[in-house]
Scaffold this active site. Structure first.
Site, PDB file in Angstrom:
ATOM      1  N   LYS A  13       0.318  -1.126  -0.176  1.00 17.10           N
ATOM      2  CA  LYS A  13       0.092   0.005  -0.217  1.00 17.10           C
ATOM      3  C   LYS A  13       0.862   1.735   0.133  1.00 17.10           C
ATOM      4  CE  LYS A  13      -2.354  -0.986   3.692  1.00 17.10           C
ATOM      5  NZ  LYS A  13      -1.490  -2.635   3.849  1.00 17.10           N
ATOM      6  N   ARG A  88      -9.039   0.917   9.947  1.00 13.73           N
ATOM      7  CA  ARG A  88      -8.647  -0.471  10.250  1.00 13.73           C
ATOM      8  C   ARG A  88      -9.962  -1.379  11.299  1.00 13.73           C
ATOM      9  NH1 ARG A  88      -2.998   0.771   9.494  1.00 13.73           N
ATOM     10  NH2 ARG A  88      -1.570  -1.344   9.979  1.00 13.73           N
ATOM     11  N   ARG A 127      11.776  -5.435   3.863  1.00 16.53           N
ATOM     12  CA  ARG A 127      11.764  -3.722   3.545  1.00 16.53           C
ATOM     13  C   ARG A 127      12.904  -3.799   5.036  1.00 16.53           C
ATOM     14  NH1 ARG A 127       5.901  -2.141   5.169  1.00 16.53           N
ATOM     15  NH2 ARG A 127       5.745  -2.245   6.741  1.00 16.53           N
ATOM     16  N   ARG A 150       0.204  -8.372  14.289  1.00 12.02           N
ATOM     17  CA  ARG A 150      -0.019  -7.455  13.111  1.00 12.02           C
ATOM     18  C   ARG A 150      -0.627  -8.088  12.159  1.00 12.02           C
ATOM     19  NH1 ARG A 150       5.408  -4.610  11.400  1.00 12.02           N
ATOM     20  NH2 ARG A 150       3.360  -3.616   9.807  1.00 12.02           N
TER      21      ARG A 150
HETATM   22  P1  AMP Z   1       0.818   0.188   9.399  1.00 14.61           P
HETATM   23  O1  AMP Z   1       2.335   1.977   9.354  1.00 14.61           O
HETATM   24  O2  AMP Z   1       0.222   1.449   8.764  1.00 14.61           O
HETATM   25  O3  AMP Z   1       1.800  -0.780   9.522  1.00 14.61           O
HETATM   26  O4  AMP Z   1       0.620   1.146  11.176  1.00 14.61           O
HETATM   27  C1  AMP Z   1       1.742   0.455  11.961  1.00 14.61           C
HETATM   28  C2  AMP Z   1       0.916   0.531  13.476  1.00 14.61           C
HETATM   29  O5  AMP Z   1       0.472   1.515  13.785  1.00 14.61           O
HETATM   30  C3  AMP Z   1      -0.511  -0.115  13.199  1.00 14.61           C
HETATM   31  O6  AMP Z   1       0.330  -1.655  13.519  1.00 14.61           O
HETATM   32  C4  AMP Z   1      -0.945  -0.030  14.779  1.00 14.61           C
HETATM   33  O7  AMP Z   1      -0.461  -0.366  16.087  1.00 14.61           O
HETATM   34  C5  AMP Z   1      -1.137   1.360  14.388  1.00 14.61           C
HETATM   35  N1  AMP Z   1      -2.047   1.482  13.472  1.00 14.61           N
HETATM   36  C6  AMP Z   1      -1.382   2.114  12.585  1.00 14.61           C
HETATM   37  N2  AMP Z   1      -3.350   3.058  11.524  1.00 14.61           N
HETATM   38  C7  AMP Z   1      -4.115   2.127  12.688  1.00 14.61           C
HETATM   39  C8  AMP Z   1      -5.353   2.611  12.573  1.00 14.61           C
HETATM   40  N3  AMP Z   1      -6.063   2.978  11.666  1.00 14.61           N
HETATM   41  N4  AMP Z   1      -6.720   1.825  14.348  1.00 14.61           N
HETATM   42  C9  AMP Z   1      -5.561   1.103  14.449  1.00 14.61           C
HETATM   43  N5  AMP Z   1      -3.683   1.251  14.847  1.00 14.61           N
HETATM   44  C10 AMP Z   1      -3.629   2.465  14.139  1.00 14.61           C
END
Ligand code: AMP
Length: 200
Positions: A13, A88, A127, A150
């Site tokens: 993404k 999410r 990554r 995750r």
């Molecule tokens: P990402 O960079 O999108 O993989 O997000 C990293 C971490 O941030 C996730 O594993 C969650 O802990 C938190 N996070 C990011 N976006 C959200 C969201 N929309 N709702 C809840 N937690 C989020």
């Protein structure tokens, strides 16, 4: 043009967002990036989010919804935006619908990246390696153990969004296992019909 990119962590993404930003000149709103910035800055939101992010769980809906509500008010988001990593949970999706309706806005489309989840652990390891090779700090949650948490959070809390958006008729899927440029072609063919709105 207001779009959502949906897919598990490591689905591509972020990579595709960069290309969409370049093509359509709309900002990428990544809640993960915003939360990491809050953690780095030691803000109240950051303090609340830090440990849950490090363990691979989800930050409470109210926190994330608040961040997005503020961010879409910024001038650069007026012409549209890419939501990457938000919503999410179904509750976040409902909050987003409400937020947009209040502003008289609507979503253009939702692009879901279909991937083989077994391949994702390898992608994340790559990554982390590439980030380290560039001399940049590796995300604390890009370890195989946290990544599994995750992915589990994705399956349980985020995957139901597919059905949620399917019902609205807005869901489009792309094959996220193809090479990056081929995925970009698919993504662009989904987005082009909505481009008019991006230029208005
Ligand atoms: P990402 O960079 O999108 O993989 O997000 C990293 C971490 O941030 C996730 O594993 C969650 O802990 C938190 N996070 C990011 N976006 C959200 C969201 N929309 N709702 C809840 N937690 C989020």
């Amino acid at each position: 043009m207001r779009i959502i990119l949906l897919g598990p962590p490591g689905a591509g993404k972020g990579t595709q967002s960069e290309r969409i930003v370049e093509r359509f000149r709309i900002p990428q709103l990544s809640t993960g990036d915003m939360l990491r910035a809050a953690v780095a800055a030691g803000t109240p939101v950051g303090l609340q989010a830090k440990s849950v992010m490090e363990s691979g769980g989800l930050v409470p809906d109210a926190v994330v919804v608040g961040i997005v509500a503020d961010r879409i008010e910024e001038p650069d988001a007026k012409r549209g935006f890419i939501l990457d990593g938000f919503p999410r949970t179904v509750d976040q999706a409902i909050a987003l619908d409400r937020m947009l309706t209040e502003k008289g806005l609507s979503l253009s489309t939702v692009v879901e990246f279909k991937v083989d989840e077994d391949a994702l652990v390898g992608r994340i390891a790559k990554r982390a390696e590439e980030t380290a090779a560039r001399g940049q700090a590796v995300r604390k949650d890009d370890t195989p153990e946290v990544f599994k948490t995750r992915l589990a959070a994705y399956r349980r809390q985020t995957a139901p969004l597919s059905a949620y958006y399917e019902k609205t008729g807005m869901l489009r899927t792309v094959d996220g296992m193809k090479p990056i440029d081929a995925v970009t072609l698919e993504v662009m063919s989904v987005l082009e019909p909505h481009a008019e709105a991006a230029h208005s």
